[in-house]
Motif scaffolding. Structure first.
Motif, short mmCIF file in Angstrom:
data_model
loop_
_atom_site.label_atom_id
_atom_site.label_comp_id
_atom_site.label_asym_id
_atom_site.label_seq_id
_atom_site.Cartn_x
_atom_site.Cartn_y
_atom_site.Cartn_z
N ASP A 4 -16.12 -14.72 -111.72
CA ASP A 4 -15.74 -15.85 -110.86
C ASP A 4 -16.94 -16.45 -110.14
OD1 ASP A 4 -13.00 -15.59 -111.49
OD2 ASP A 4 -12.76 -14.00 -110.00
N SER A 5 -17.88 -15.63 -109.73
CA SER A 5 -19.05 -16.14 -109.01
C SER A 5 -20.26 -15.27 -109.29
CB SER A 5 -18.77 -16.19 -107.50
OG SER A 5 -18.59 -14.89 -106.97
N LEU A 6 -21.40 -15.87 -109.13
CA LEU A 6 -22.67 -15.20 -109.38
C LEU A 6 -23.67 -15.64 -108.32
CD1 LEU A 6 -24.42 -13.55 -111.60
CD2 LEU A 6 -25.13 -15.82 -112.36
N THR A 7 -24.40 -14.71 -107.75
CA THR A 7 -25.46 -15.03 -106.80
C THR A 7 -26.74 -14.34 -107.25
OG1 THR A 7 -23.91 -15.22 -104.94
CG2 THR A 7 -26.23 -14.93 -104.40
N VAL A 8 -27.83 -15.11 -107.35
CA VAL A 8 -29.11 -14.55 -107.76
C VAL A 8 -30.12 -14.73 -106.62
CG1 VAL A 8 -28.75 -14.89 -110.22
CG2 VAL A 8 -29.78 -16.72 -108.88
N ARG A 9 -31.00 -13.74 -106.49
CA ARG A 9 -32.05 -13.78 -105.47
C ARG A 9 -33.37 -13.37 -106.12
NH1 ARG A 9 -27.63 -11.15 -103.32
NH2 ARG A 9 -26.49 -12.33 -101.71
N ASN A 10 -34.35 -14.22 -105.96
CA ASN A 10 -35.69 -13.98 -106.54
C ASN A 10 -35.62 -13.76 -108.04
OD1 ASN A 10 -37.13 -14.16 -104.09
ND2 ASN A 10 -36.60 -12.05 -103.57
N PHE A 11 -34.68 -14.42 -108.68
CA PHE A 11 -34.51 -14.29 -110.13
C PHE A 11 -35.10 -15.52 -110.80
CE2 PHE A 11 -32.30 -14.48 -114.18
CZ PHE A 11 -32.30 -13.16 -114.60
N LYS A 12 -36.18 -15.32 -111.54
CA LYS A 12 -36.88 -16.41 -112.21
C LYS A 12 -37.24 -17.50 -111.20
CE LYS A 12 -35.63 -15.68 -117.00
NZ LYS A 12 -35.18 -16.30 -118.26
N GLY A 13 -36.72 -18.71 -111.38
CA GLY A 13 -37.09 -19.80 -110.48
C GLY A 13 -36.23 -19.93 -109.25
N PHE A 14 -35.25 -19.06 -109.08
CA PHE A 14 -34.31 -19.17 -107.96
C PHE A 14 -34.71 -18.23 -106.82
CE2 PHE A 14 -31.54 -20.24 -111.65
CZ PHE A 14 -31.27 -21.56 -111.30
N ALA A 15 -34.89 -18.79 -105.61
CA ALA A 15 -35.10 -17.95 -104.43
C ALA A 15 -33.78 -17.30 -104.05
CB ALA A 15 -35.64 -18.79 -103.28
N GLU A 16 -32.75 -18.09 -103.91
CA GLU A 16 -31.38 -17.60 -103.70
C GLU A 16 -30.44 -18.72 -104.08
OE1 GLU A 16 -28.39 -15.61 -100.37
OE2 GLU A 16 -30.53 -15.77 -99.98
N GLN A 17 -29.50 -18.45 -104.97
CA GLN A 17 -28.61 -19.49 -105.45
C GLN A 17 -27.27 -18.92 -105.87
OE1 GLN A 17 -29.39 -22.93 -105.63
NE2 GLN A 17 -27.18 -23.02 -105.92
N PRO A 18 -26.17 -19.43 -105.29
CA PRO A 18 -24.84 -19.01 -105.72
C PRO A 18 -24.29 -19.95 -106.79
CG PRO A 18 -24.66 -20.24 -103.69
CD PRO A 18 -26.12 -20.23 -104.05
N PHE A 19 -23.43 -19.43 -107.65
CA PHE A 19 -22.76 -20.23 -108.69
C PHE A 19 -21.29 -19.85 -108.73
CE2 PHE A 19 -27.17 -19.69 -109.99
CZ PHE A 19 -27.56 -20.98 -110.30
N GLU A 20 -20.44 -20.84 -108.92
CA GLU A 20 -19.01 -20.59 -109.06
C GLU A 20 -18.58 -20.99 -110.46
OE1 GLU A 20 -17.12 -19.23 -106.69
OE2 GLU A 20 -18.78 -19.15 -105.24
N PHE A 21 -17.65 -20.22 -111.06
CA PHE A 21 -17.22 -20.49 -112.42
C PHE A 21 -15.70 -20.64 -112.51
CE2 PHE A 21 -21.08 -17.85 -112.68
CZ PHE A 21 -21.91 -18.75 -113.34
N LYS A 22 -15.28 -21.48 -113.43
CA LYS A 22 -13.86 -21.65 -113.72
C LYS A 22 -13.41 -20.50 -114.63
CE LYS A 22 -13.39 -25.53 -111.49
NZ LYS A 22 -12.53 -25.62 -110.28
N PRO A 23 -12.11 -20.18 -114.63
CA PRO A 23 -11.65 -19.01 -115.39
C PRO A 23 -11.67 -19.16 -116.91
CG PRO A 23 -9.81 -20.14 -114.37
CD PRO A 23 -11.04 -20.78 -113.83
N GLU A 31 -31.66 -30.86 -116.30
CA GLU A 31 -32.91 -31.23 -116.95
C GLU A 31 -33.62 -29.97 -117.46
OE1 GLU A 31 -33.95 -34.21 -117.49
OE2 GLU A 31 -32.56 -35.38 -116.25
N ASN A 32 -34.57 -30.16 -118.36
CA ASN A 32 -35.38 -29.05 -118.83
C ASN A 32 -36.10 -28.39 -117.65
OD1 ASN A 32 -34.70 -29.40 -121.50
ND2 ASN A 32 -36.48 -30.67 -121.98
N GLY A 33 -36.06 -27.07 -117.59
CA GLY A 33 -36.72 -26.36 -116.51
C GLY A 33 -35.90 -26.23 -115.25
N SER A 34 -34.64 -26.68 -115.28
CA SER A 34 -33.81 -26.62 -114.07
C SER A 34 -33.16 -25.25 -113.86
CB SER A 34 -32.74 -27.72 -114.10
OG SER A 34 -31.88 -27.53 -115.22
N GLY A 35 -33.21 -24.39 -114.88
CA GLY A 35 -32.70 -23.03 -114.71
C GLY A 35 -31.43 -22.70 -115.45
N LYS A 36 -31.04 -23.51 -116.43
CA LYS A 36 -29.79 -23.25 -117.17
C LYS A 36 -29.86 -21.89 -117.88
CE LYS A 36 -30.05 -26.97 -119.69
NZ LYS A 36 -31.33 -27.49 -119.14
N THR A 37 -30.96 -21.64 -118.58
CA THR A 37 -31.11 -20.37 -119.29
C THR A 37 -31.20 -19.21 -118.31
OG1 THR A 37 -32.22 -21.46 -121.14
CG2 THR A 37 -32.51 -19.09 -120.95
#
Length: 259
Positions: A4-23, A31-37
């Motif tokens: 349902d949700s993901l939070t990353v800290r100091n992971f690759k280019g993200f200092a701290e970033q939460p993500f929410e997902f649909k079921p 854009e390229n380099g924005s962190g999709k991968t």
């Protein structure tokens, strides 16, 4: 299993970033380099934690090259320092539990030369243990489908992971082999279709039921695809493409082979 949700800290280019997902279905756009991968790789760490509880499978760890780097000026020099701890935290539903609640688990890498921790991933580890126990006892259980295909779509055989996978052939858990490795294994696909063909020949059938389902799924994704067969005389897969006739697997385009 559902994230349902993901939070990353100091992971690759993200200092701290939460993500929410649909079921059901989620699409990442940027854009390229924005962190999709990077998001996909973090999800693999989270989902792959299930294998902490499945004997014989090496789970997906946080890699040294996934540590966030920060550049700073020191006099005339620019220094680059890794940032710790690196954390991947997920919340979701684990079907192996019957409580109907969501659970939160976390994996972290706390320093240079360290190992990815699992002490805060007890809930998903327990889910893996319950699933493996039911499979080994022959009890009916629906296993979550887990498969990660890297964005690079590189044809590299994941030989190293095969050496750490110790579940014997024939086990239902064998399906998890290389499931969190982003590389594609055409060799194993060919061997699987070959084995199904030989099983059918031994039983004097044209195909096994399982092979029929898998081949139909593959053909439905191939533009102009009609059928797939394993040619015992040639020792390779042949694909019937409308307008081209039967073609050896090696002769297909990169896009067709990847699909």
């Amino acid at each position: 299993m559902r994230i349902d949700s993901l939070t990353v800290r100091n992971f690759k280019g993200f200092a701290e970033q939460p993500f929410e997902f649909k079921p059901q279905f989620n699409l990442l756009v940027g854009e390229n380099g924005s962190g999709k991968t990077s998001v996909l790789d973090a999800l693999v760490v989270a989902v792959g934690s299930l294998f902490l509880g499945i004997p014989g499978y090496d789970t997906r760890h946080i890699q040294p090259d996934e540590v966030r780097l920060v550049a700073s000026q020191s006099g005339e020099e620019i220094t680059i320092e890794p940032q710790y701890p690196v954390e991947v935290e997920a919340t979701g539903y684990l079907s192996a539990y019957s409580d109907g609640k969501t659970h939160t688990w976390q994996r972290s890498l706390n320093g240079l030369g360290g190992r990815t921790t699992s002490r805060n991933a007890g809930s998903i580890k327990k889910a893996g243990e319950l699933l493996a126990s039911r499979v080994m006892k022959g009890k009916p259980v629906i296993l979550p489908l887990i498969s990660y295909y890297g964005t690079g779509r590189l044809w590299q055989e994941p030989k190293d992971m095969g050496e750490t996978f110790k579940v014997g052939p024939g086990s239902r858990l064998e399906g998890y082999k290389n499931s969190v490795d982003p590389r594609c294994s055409s060799r194993e696909m060919v061997q699987w279709i070959k084995r199904q063909t030989l099983i059918a020949l031994q039983a004097r059938n044209t195909d096994t039921g399982l092979a029929t389902i898998v081949k139909s799924a593959i053909v439905s994704c191939l533009a102009g695809g009609k059928t797939i067969v394993y040619d015992v005389r040639r020792g390779e897969i042949m694909v019937d493409i409308e307008g081209s006739g039967y073609q050896p697997f090696a002769n297909l385009s990169d896009g067709q082979r990847n699909m």
